[in-house]
Design a protein around this motif. Structure first.
Motif, PDB file in Angstrom:
ATOM      1  N   CYS A 133     -26.186  -4.835  55.909  1.00 26.39           N
ATOM      2  CA  CYS A 133     -27.175  -4.763  56.978  1.00 26.39           C
ATOM      3  C   CYS A 133     -26.516  -4.098  58.195  1.00 26.39           C
ATOM      4  CB  CYS A 133     -27.723  -6.141  57.305  1.00 26.39           C
ATOM      5  SG  CYS A 133     -26.464  -7.354  57.693  1.00 26.39           S
ATOM      6  N   PHE A 134     -27.300  -3.736  59.177  1.00 23.43           N
ATOM      7  CA  PHE A 134     -26.736  -2.880  60.224  1.00 23.43           C
ATOM      8  C   PHE A 134     -27.449  -3.073  61.558  1.00 23.43           C
ATOM      9  CE2 PHE A 134     -30.320   0.059  60.344  1.00 23.43           C
ATOM     10  CZ  PHE A 134     -30.900  -0.177  59.108  1.00 23.43           C
ATOM     11  N   LEU A 135     -26.723  -2.750  62.596  1.00 24.90           N
ATOM     12  CA  LEU A 135     -27.295  -2.619  63.930  1.00 24.90           C
ATOM     13  C   LEU A 135     -26.413  -1.630  64.692  1.00 24.90           C
ATOM     14  CD1 LEU A 135     -26.536  -5.810  66.090  1.00 24.90           C
ATOM     15  CD2 LEU A 135     -25.010  -4.804  64.434  1.00 24.90           C
ATOM     16  N   SER A 136     -26.864  -1.221  65.862  1.00 21.31           N
ATOM     17  CA  SER A 136     -26.088  -0.266  66.652  1.00 21.31           C
ATOM     18  C   SER A 136     -25.369  -0.982  67.785  1.00 21.31           C
ATOM     19  CB  SER A 136     -26.999   0.812  67.258  1.00 21.31           C
ATOM     20  OG  SER A 136     -27.758   1.447  66.250  1.00 21.31           O
ATOM     21  N   ALA A 137     -24.244  -0.416  68.199  1.00 21.40           N
ATOM     22  CA  ALA A 137     -23.488  -1.002  69.305  1.00 21.40           C
ATOM     23  C   ALA A 137     -24.139  -0.716  70.652  1.00 21.40           C
ATOM     24  CB  ALA A 137     -22.050  -0.482  69.292  1.00 21.40           C
ATOM     25  N   SER A 138     -24.989   0.312  70.720  1.00 20.34           N
ATOM     26  CA  SER A 138     -25.626   0.641  72.002  1.00 20.34           C
ATOM     27  C   SER A 138     -27.121   0.363  71.933  1.00 20.34           C
ATOM     28  CB  SER A 138     -25.404   2.117  72.368  1.00 20.34           C
ATOM     29  OG  SER A 138     -26.342   2.937  71.703  1.00 20.34           O
ATOM     30  N   GLU A 139     -27.692  -0.045  73.076  1.00 20.58           N
ATOM     31  CA  GLU A 139     -29.126  -0.366  73.132  1.00 20.58           C
ATOM     32  C   GLU A 139     -29.981   0.849  72.778  1.00 20.58           C
ATOM     33  OE1 GLU A 139     -30.610  -3.181  73.447  1.00 20.58           O
ATOM     34  OE2 GLU A 139     -28.908  -4.443  74.051  1.00 20.58           O
ATOM     35  N   THR A 140     -29.623   2.003  73.320  1.00 18.86           N
ATOM     36  CA  THR A 140     -30.487   3.172  73.133  1.00 18.86           C
ATOM     37  C   THR A 140     -30.502   3.615  71.673  1.00 18.86           C
ATOM     38  OG1 THR A 140     -29.740   3.818  75.325  1.00 18.86           O
ATOM     39  CG2 THR A 140     -31.083   5.404  74.134  1.00 18.86           C
ATOM     40  N   HIS A 141     -29.325   3.639  71.034  1.00 18.74           N
ATOM     41  CA  HIS A 141     -29.295   4.038  69.623  1.00 18.74           C
ATOM     42  C   HIS A 141     -30.041   3.024  68.771  1.00 18.74           C
ATOM     43  CE1 HIS A 141     -27.750   5.032  65.600  1.00 18.74           C
ATOM     44  NE2 HIS A 141     -27.633   6.251  66.082  1.00 18.74           N
ATOM     45  N   ASN A 142     -29.889   1.741  69.072  1.00 15.65           N
ATOM     46  CA  ASN A 142     -30.582   0.720  68.288  1.00 15.65           C
ATOM     47  C   ASN A 142     -32.097   0.862  68.426  1.00 15.65           C
ATOM     48  OD1 ASN A 142     -29.691  -1.579  66.563  1.00 15.65           O
ATOM     49  ND2 ASN A 142     -31.104  -2.713  67.881  1.00 15.65           N
ATOM     50  N   ARG A 143     -32.543   1.129  69.654  1.00 11.92           N
ATOM     51  CA  ARG A 143     -33.986   1.289  69.868  1.00 11.92           C
ATOM     52  C   ARG A 143     -34.504   2.505  69.108  1.00 11.92           C
ATOM     53  NH1 ARG A 143     -33.951   0.991  75.110  1.00 11.92           N
ATOM     54  NH2 ARG A 143     -34.301   3.183  75.602  1.00 11.92           N
TER      55      ARG A 143
END
Ligand code: ZN
Length: 304
Positions: free
Chosen positions: A101-111
């Motif tokens: 599973c995954f998520l981004s370290a930065s808010e903008t990339h995750n959004r």
């Protein structure tokens, strides 16, 4: 001192095929996965349970899992974006071994990537990891843009390690660090993995580099020198992050394997067999891929 042996997860059938402009027919995917599974690569990420309307390239996840015939001992990984994806995957629980599973370290990339805040992603992944572990699956979590974000620039190491610590607390046995758009440099990578090892001594730490700016193998060597023994790469240098467009190219598995073997680091991968799989995917896609070793062949000391 380099490690004697490392573990490679081939991610081409997921990270690669997902980013191809055309949808590769299921039968071709099955054939290529079966070739890869016979190269000795110990881990293979075969598909993703993302929404088919978001990533039509992997809409056949169920069918791929049902059809592939791979030797015992190859750990199959599926990418899981959220609990809905996990629900779909669990119908085929006996066909794979690990979730990623995954998520981004930065808010903008995750959004941009999943339409959520990092905090919302973390809460969702907690459930995914706990449920996957409850099903007896191994859980990896990858942190994207861990070495720099194309929207926000530098990403503080403390922030990445705090996310990694949270994911490990949820039960992830392996944390991957993605240089999703190829912004890392080898000094940064060496310092990062040394720090990560100190913070998470019990967790398998995995390096996932992209060769977007030609520094992928240099980064792999820096990670190796810092004690990293787990890598993700893609045959033919396929792959990349769909956001932003044009950010392409995981490090090529055959180039990584060739470099490691020449340095005396074992992978268990049969390089000629891997090159046959790479030649096959190049034929299937009908364009010249980024692999160097496919063009030059493995180093042959007897011929010079
Ligand atoms: Zn990648």
């Amino acid at each position: 001192m380099l490690p004697a042996r490392v573990s490679i997860r081939e991610v081409g059938p997921r990270d690669g095929f997902q980013n191809e402009p055309e949808v590769i027919p299921t039968a071709e995917k099955v054939r290529l996965i079966e070739l890869l599974a016979r190269t000795g690569v110990p881990r293979l990420e075969v598909t993703s349970f993302v929404r088919p309307d978001v990533i039509p390239q992997l809409a056949d996840a169920e069918e791929v899992l049902a059809r592939i015939d791979v030797p015992d001992g190859v750990a199959l990984t599926v990418l899981i974006p959220n609990e809905r994806g996990l629900d779909r995957a669990l119908v085929h629980r006996d066909r794979f071994h690990e979730v990623n599973c995954f998520l981004s370290a930065s808010e903008t990339h995750n959004r941009h990537n999943v339409g959520r805040t990092v905090e919302e992603s973390l809460r969702g992944l907690d459930r995914v990891i706990v449920r996957a572990r409850g099903e007896g699956l191994r859980a990896e979590a990858v942190i994207s843009v861990a070495f720099g974000c194309p929207y926000e620039g530098p990403v503080p190491r403390e922030r990445v390690l705090a996310l990694a610590t949270a994911l490990a607390a949820f039960g992830a046995e392996e944390i991957g660090f993605g240089d999703t758009t190829g912004m890392a440099n080898p000094v940064q990578v060496g310092e990062f993995f040394a720090a990560a090892r100190a913070v998470l001594p019990e967790i398998e730490l995995t390096a996932h580099f992209h060769n977007t700016r030609g520094q992928g193998l240099a980064n792999a060597l820096a990670a190796l020198q810092a004690g990293c023994t787990s890598f993700e790469s893609s045959f033919g240098e396929l792959g990349g992050c769909p956001v932003p467009p044009g950010a392409t190219g995981n490090i090529a598995t055959e180039d990584l394997v060739g470099m490691l073997h020449e340095m005396g680091v074992q992978t268990g991968v049969d390089l000629p067999a891997l090159l046959e799989a790479t030649a096959e995917v190049q034929r299937t896609l009908g364009r010249r891929l980024g692999s160097h070793t496919l063009v030059a062949g493995p180093v042959d000391w007897h011929r010079g």
